[in-house]
Write a protein that holds these residues in place. Sequence first.
Motif, PDB file in Angstrom:
ATOM      1  N   GLY A 273     140.040  58.801-106.124  1.00  0.00           N
ATOM      2  CA  GLY A 273     140.586  59.422-104.919  1.00  0.00           C
ATOM      3  C   GLY A 273     142.039  59.819-105.091  1.00  0.00           C
ATOM      4  O   GLY A 273     142.465  60.901-104.676  1.00  0.00           O
ATOM      5  N   VAL A 433     135.645  57.399-100.477  1.00  0.00           N
ATOM      6  CA  VAL A 433     135.867  58.126-101.736  1.00  0.00           C
ATOM      7  C   VAL A 433     134.736  57.959-102.742  1.00  0.00           C
ATOM      8  O   VAL A 433     134.691  58.663-103.745  1.00  0.00           O
ATOM      9  CB  VAL A 433     137.193  57.698-102.412  1.00  0.00           C
ATOM     10  N   LEU A 443     139.455  54.717 -99.280  1.00  0.00           N
ATOM     11  CA  LEU A 443     140.846  54.928 -99.714  1.00  0.00           C
ATOM     12  C   LEU A 443     141.735  54.828 -98.485  1.00  0.00           C
ATOM     13  O   LEU A 443     141.537  55.557 -97.514  1.00  0.00           O
ATOM     14  CB  LEU A 443     140.996  56.310-100.362  1.00  0.00           C
ATOM     15  N   VAL A 462     140.369  65.067 -99.118  1.00  0.00           N
ATOM     16  CA  VAL A 462     139.492  64.111 -99.807  1.00  0.00           C
ATOM     17  C   VAL A 462     138.052  64.281 -99.331  1.00  0.00           C
ATOM     18  O   VAL A 462     137.110  64.283-100.138  1.00  0.00           O
ATOM     19  CB  VAL A 462     139.980  62.665 -99.580  1.00  0.00           C
ATOM     20  N   THR A 466     135.180  65.266-102.177  1.00  0.00           N
ATOM     21  CA  THR A 466     134.284  64.221-102.679  1.00  0.00           C
ATOM     22  C   THR A 466     132.811  64.495-102.367  1.00  0.00           C
ATOM     23  O   THR A 466     131.921  63.964-103.036  1.00  0.00           O
ATOM     24  CB  THR A 466     134.624  62.847-102.065  1.00  0.00           C
TER      25      THR A 466
END
Length: 479
Positions: A273, A433, A443, A462, A466
């Motif tokens: 992450g 993450v 995270l 993020v 992801t």
Amino acid sequence: MDYFDETIASVHQQLVEKKISPSELVQATLANIKQLNPDLNAFIAINDHVSAPQTVSQDQVLQAIPLAIKDNILTTDLKTTAGSKMLANFQSVYPATVMEKLLQAGVVNIGKTNMDEFAMGSSTETSYFGVTKNPWNAQKVPGGSSGGSAAAVASGQVLAALGTDTGGSIRQPASFNGIFGIKPTYGRVSRWGVIAFSSSLDQVGVLSRHVADSAQVLQTISGFDQRDNTSSQQAVPDFSQIKADVRGLKVAVPEEFMGAGVDAGVREQVQKGIKLLDQNGALVETVKLPHAQYAVQVYYIIASSEASSNLQRYDGIRYGYRAQDVQNLEDVYVRSRSEGFGDEVKRRIMLGTFALSTGYFDAYFNKAAQVRTLINDDFDKVFQDFDLIVGPTSPTTAFDIGSRIDDPVVMYMNDILTIPANLAGLPAASVPVGFADGMPVGLQMIAPAFKEQTIFNAAQLVENETNFLQQRPQMGGQN
């Protein structure tokens, strides 16, 4: 209505275009909850008799959206129990400020979610109403104390839920359940009408699968409240204006957050992450928060001391549980509290009363307050040069139900990474993450006071990068 494929904005658009009516949405949500709740136990109470608006305005994005409310937030349409026998039949005559704001925005209170008793716990195992299960693995805890809210969101029963965070009680369950959860700056959201645990630490926040959904709800519940003396008059920005851009953002990774106590699988996912932020233009450096190692000890002295003061109102006289066949007034007090409170609540009341007692106040409470100041100073120094602090939300993934409940010290260490942000009153969030040992990893992001937008922007990036949300849990999902 499959909430796994929706956001608040997308459901709102369907309501505006009359592809689904508000009453149909509410009934579909209730049906899903009633199907899943017997196995999950995310809800203490379900609002069967809720009424939905007839029409939906284009401008009111939350109108007719069913949300879940943690059961320590006062509501007038459902009982508020705080997960305790002490308040098992308590019906409030007024709503909390956050509920007033949500109801004005047209939100539907679909039910009250399970929680550790009086928010004291990290696994939702101390609830008088039974254990909530993790939707990813029914043998695992959902975290706590907002475990019911997190499980309800993760299993697709609702798009978002309110929680409270005293030492990590939104972020840790968000991490364990693979969802986004944010605790705003202390004072950003009114605490009026929220059953008090630790008044200098408690803060209402939001849990949701999508970052943007939490931004929308937090926007609605934030703002000054003259009934709350700790409420901030700081202007509330439009949190929904998210820019998934971290170019030039200075990101700090504390050495203390990545130490030996963090599971290898968790550390690996968190590093991925952090690498994402780096690859997208953030400037990442390692820093030190030297006094963070004392956060757990400081927290349990301060929080327990404030709890012993806040919970003295439950005396069996004015409201709440009252013991039967008592002999005198002292008997009413002692037996009502002995029978009405669970073991963990009693433990913290005793610890707090001891820390505040004559002869021990300076050695314990006063010393803890001084170290709290040092922890705050550490954050101030880092934020002179950085915009965001990141690291693991929890040192482990969700643990087995029953595996830690008999060891309070081990249980308390679950919050070692989340507590510092509460002690400093800073906004903090957990964003999923990846997975370690088949369970979600979060995270953690901590920003300077009133810089929630920085968290939303970084967390959105993020989320986008992801593709975590393509994964779905066993309960409520398709995996």
